[in-house]
Design a protein around this motif. Sequence first.
Motif, mmCIF file in Angstrom:
data_model
loop_
_atom_site.group_PDB
_atom_site.id
_atom_site.type_symbol
_atom_site.label_atom_id
_atom_site.label_comp_id
_atom_site.label_asym_id
_atom_site.label_seq_id
_atom_site.Cartn_x
_atom_site.Cartn_y
_atom_site.Cartn_z
ATOM 1 N N ILE A 26 22.151 33.328 30.011
ATOM 2 C CA ILE A 26 23.572 32.964 30.169
ATOM 3 C C ILE A 26 23.924 32.717 31.624
ATOM 4 O O ILE A 26 24.926 32.080 31.922
ATOM 5 N N GLY A 27 23.065 33.219 32.545
ATOM 6 C CA GLY A 27 23.372 33.127 33.964
ATOM 7 C C GLY A 27 23.415 31.708 34.483
ATOM 8 O O GLY A 27 23.984 31.437 35.525
ATOM 9 N N ARG A 28 22.818 30.791 33.708
ATOM 10 C CA ARG A 28 22.870 29.389 34.140
ATOM 11 C C ARG A 28 24.297 28.870 34.089
ATOM 12 O O ARG A 28 24.647 27.909 34.736
ATOM 13 N N LEU A 29 25.113 29.531 33.284
ATOM 14 C CA LEU A 29 26.509 29.112 33.168
ATOM 15 C C LEU A 29 27.364 30.143 33.903
ATOM 16 O O LEU A 29 27.158 31.330 33.712
ATOM 17 N N SER A 30 28.296 29.694 34.703
ATOM 18 C CA SER A 30 29.276 30.671 35.177
ATOM 19 C C SER A 30 30.428 30.645 34.176
ATOM 20 O O SER A 30 30.480 29.784 33.304
ATOM 21 N N ALA A 31 31.339 31.589 34.309
ATOM 22 C CA ALA A 31 32.426 31.658 33.329
ATOM 23 C C ALA A 31 33.306 30.413 33.420
ATOM 24 O O ALA A 31 33.620 29.963 34.521
ATOM 25 N N PRO A 32 33.716 29.861 32.286
ATOM 26 C CA PRO A 32 34.678 28.755 32.321
ATOM 27 C C PRO A 32 35.976 29.232 32.975
ATOM 28 O O PRO A 32 36.303 30.421 32.883
ATOM 29 N N GLU A 33 36.712 28.330 33.601
ATOM 30 C CA GLU A 33 37.890 28.792 34.361
ATOM 31 C C GLU A 33 38.998 29.377 33.485
ATOM 32 O O GLU A 33 39.801 30.181 33.947
ATOM 33 N N ASN A 34 39.011 29.033 32.186
ATOM 34 C CA ASN A 34 40.075 29.545 31.314
ATOM 35 C C ASN A 34 39.644 30.776 30.502
ATOM 36 O O ASN A 34 40.358 31.228 29.628
ATOM 37 N N VAL A 35 38.419 31.298 30.771
ATOM 38 C CA VAL A 35 37.920 32.442 30.002
ATOM 39 C C VAL A 35 37.494 33.554 30.956
ATOM 40 O O VAL A 35 36.919 33.294 32.013
ATOM 41 N N PRO A 42 25.576 49.427 27.049
ATOM 42 C CA PRO A 42 25.500 50.894 27.040
ATOM 43 C C PRO A 42 25.584 51.423 28.472
ATOM 44 O O PRO A 42 25.185 50.735 29.426
ATOM 45 N N PHE A 43 26.067 52.644 28.619
ATOM 46 C CA PHE A 43 26.261 53.249 29.954
ATOM 47 C C PHE A 43 25.058 53.057 30.883
ATOM 48 O O PHE A 43 25.214 52.704 32.034
ATOM 49 N N VAL A 44 23.855 53.358 30.346
ATOM 50 C CA VAL A 44 22.680 53.396 31.231
ATOM 51 C C VAL A 44 22.348 52.027 31.815
ATOM 52 O O VAL A 44 21.595 51.951 32.791
ATOM 53 N N TYR A 45 22.899 50.955 31.230
ATOM 54 C CA TYR A 45 22.589 49.612 31.731
ATOM 55 C C TYR A 45 23.741 48.993 32.526
ATOM 56 O O TYR A 45 23.664 47.839 32.925
ATOM 57 N N LEU A 46 24.822 49.744 32.727
ATOM 58 C CA LEU A 46 25.980 49.168 33.433
ATOM 59 C C LEU A 46 25.588 48.651 34.810
ATOM 60 O O LEU A 46 25.940 47.537 35.205
ATOM 61 N N ASP A 47 24.843 49.463 35.541
ATOM 62 C CA ASP A 47 24.501 49.085 36.909
ATOM 63 C C ASP A 47 23.595 47.841 36.927
ATOM 64 O O ASP A 47 23.802 46.914 37.714
ATOM 65 N N LEU A 48 22.639 47.824 36.029
ATOM 66 C CA LEU A 48 21.738 46.667 35.920
ATOM 67 C C LEU A 48 22.538 45.393 35.617
ATOM 68 O O LEU A 48 22.345 44.349 36.244
ATOM 69 N N VAL A 49 23.448 45.492 34.659
ATOM 70 C CA VAL A 49 24.238 44.319 34.278
ATOM 71 C C VAL A 49 25.151 43.911 35.433
ATOM 72 O O VAL A 49 25.280 42.727 35.754
ATOM 73 N N LYS A 50 25.761 44.894 36.073
ATOM 74 C CA LYS A 50 26.667 44.592 37.191
ATOM 75 C C LYS A 50 25.932 43.781 38.267
ATOM 76 O O LYS A 50 26.463 42.808 38.811
ATOM 77 N N LYS A 51 24.706 44.182 38.560
ATOM 78 C CA LYS A 51 23.956 43.515 39.635
ATOM 79 C C LYS A 51 23.625 42.073 39.273
ATOM 80 O O LYS A 51 23.381 41.259 40.145
ATOM 81 N N ARG A 52 23.603 41.764 37.972
ATOM 82 C CA ARG A 52 23.216 40.399 37.568
ATOM 83 C C ARG A 52 24.360 39.649 36.889
ATOM 84 O O ARG A 52 24.149 38.638 36.208
ATOM 85 N N LEU A 53 25.578 40.167 37.087
ATOM 86 C CA LEU A 53 26.730 39.582 36.382
ATOM 87 C C LEU A 53 26.998 38.141 36.862
ATOM 88 O O LEU A 53 27.131 37.910 38.060
ATOM 89 N N PRO A 54 27.077 37.172 35.942
ATOM 90 C CA PRO A 54 27.385 35.802 36.373
ATOM 91 C C PRO A 54 28.785 35.714 36.991
ATOM 92 O O PRO A 54 29.653 36.543 36.702
ATOM 93 N N VAL A 55 28.978 34.698 37.796
ATOM 94 C CA VAL A 55 30.271 34.497 38.468
ATOM 95 C C VAL A 55 31.393 34.415 37.429
ATOM 96 O O VAL A 55 31.261 33.742 36.408
ATOM 97 N N GLY A 56 32.458 35.142 37.694
ATOM 98 C CA GLY A 56 33.624 35.071 36.808
ATOM 99 C C GLY A 56 33.581 36.053 35.654
ATOM 100 O O GLY A 56 34.528 36.136 34.879
ATOM 101 N N TYR A 57 32.475 36.777 35.507
ATOM 102 C CA TYR A 57 32.374 37.789 34.446
ATOM 103 C C TYR A 57 32.912 39.125 34.936
ATOM 104 O O TYR A 57 32.886 39.416 36.135
ATOM 105 N N SER A 58 33.355 39.969 33.988
ATOM 106 C CA SER A 58 33.741 41.353 34.307
ATOM 107 C C SER A 58 32.877 42.304 33.495
ATOM 108 O O SER A 58 32.272 41.926 32.490
ATOM 109 N N LEU A 59 32.890 43.554 33.969
ATOM 110 C CA LEU A 59 32.100 44.593 33.314
ATOM 111 C C LEU A 59 33.047 45.572 32.607
ATOM 112 O O LEU A 59 34.099 45.933 33.143
#
Length: 239
Positions: A26-35, A42-59
Motif C-alpha cells: 500500500i506504501g506505493r500510494l499515499s493517502a488520497p487528499e479527501n481520505v 495489534p499493540f505489539v506492532y504499533l511502533d513497526l507500523v508507525k515507522k512505515r506509515l504512508p504519507v497522510g495515514y494515521s495510527l
Amino acid sequence: MLKQLLIGNWKSQGSVEEIHQFISAIGRLSAPENVRPVLCPPFVYLDLVKKRLPVGYSLGAQTCSFNLKGAFTGEINANMLQDVGCSYVLIGHSERQESLDILEKQMERAWESNLVPIFCIGEEAPSAWYSLAKKISYLSSISSASPFFVAYEPVWAIGGKIPPSCGYLVQALQYLKSHLKNSQGFIYGGGVRPENLKEILDLHMLSGILVGQSSFQQTVWTMLLAILETYGKVCKKQV
Ligand code: PEP
C-alpha cells in the motif's frame, strides 16, 4: 477539506513479515487528499507500523487500559499509545464485551492523552434499539470540549459480508444522530466490502467507514481506498 475516515481494525492478525508486505504494497500510494486512512494494528506492532506509515495515514489502537500508569500487569495505557504515535483509539468494540463503566474510564484516559476516541455502539440483534439506551445516555452527556466519533456497528452485521439494508441504516443513523449531536461524526462498520461501499456512501450520512479483518488484505484495502477517493468526493454532503 472534509476528510472521510477509513479505519482498518486488523484485530489479532499480522506478523512482522506480513506487515512489511502489507505496507510495501500500500506504501506505493499515499493517502488520497479527501481520505484519512487509520491503521489499527495489534499493540505489539504499533511502533513497526508507525515507522512505515504512508504519507497522510494515521495510527490508531484497538483499545486502551482504563487505568493510568502503575501496577497493572499487561495493561497498555493511553499515554503509551500517544507516545508511540497513535492519534485514535477504538473504545468498546463489541468483541471485547466491556461494561459501560469501563468504557467511560477508557474515554477519560483517551482524552487525557490527547487521543480521539472512536466509540463503538450497535444493537445485538436487528431492531434491538433498547440495548443502546445506556450508551446513548452516557454519550449524550459528553461535553463538546471532549471530541469523539461514534462508530455505529450493529453486532449482528460484524464479520458478515452484507451490511443492513440502506433503509435500516438510515433509520439507525437518524436515531443516533438525533440523540448525539455532540459527536464529531458517525462512522459505519459491519460487513463493509468493496462491493457494497458505494451504496453506503450514497446515504450521505457518514464521516467514515470501519472495516475489520478484511482491511488487512492489501487488495481489499486498496479497493476501499480507491472507492472512497473517487466516489467519496461526490458524497461529502452530511445529513
Ligand atoms: C469490526 O469488527 O469492527 C468490523 C467492522 O468487522 P467487519 O468489517 O468484518 O464486519
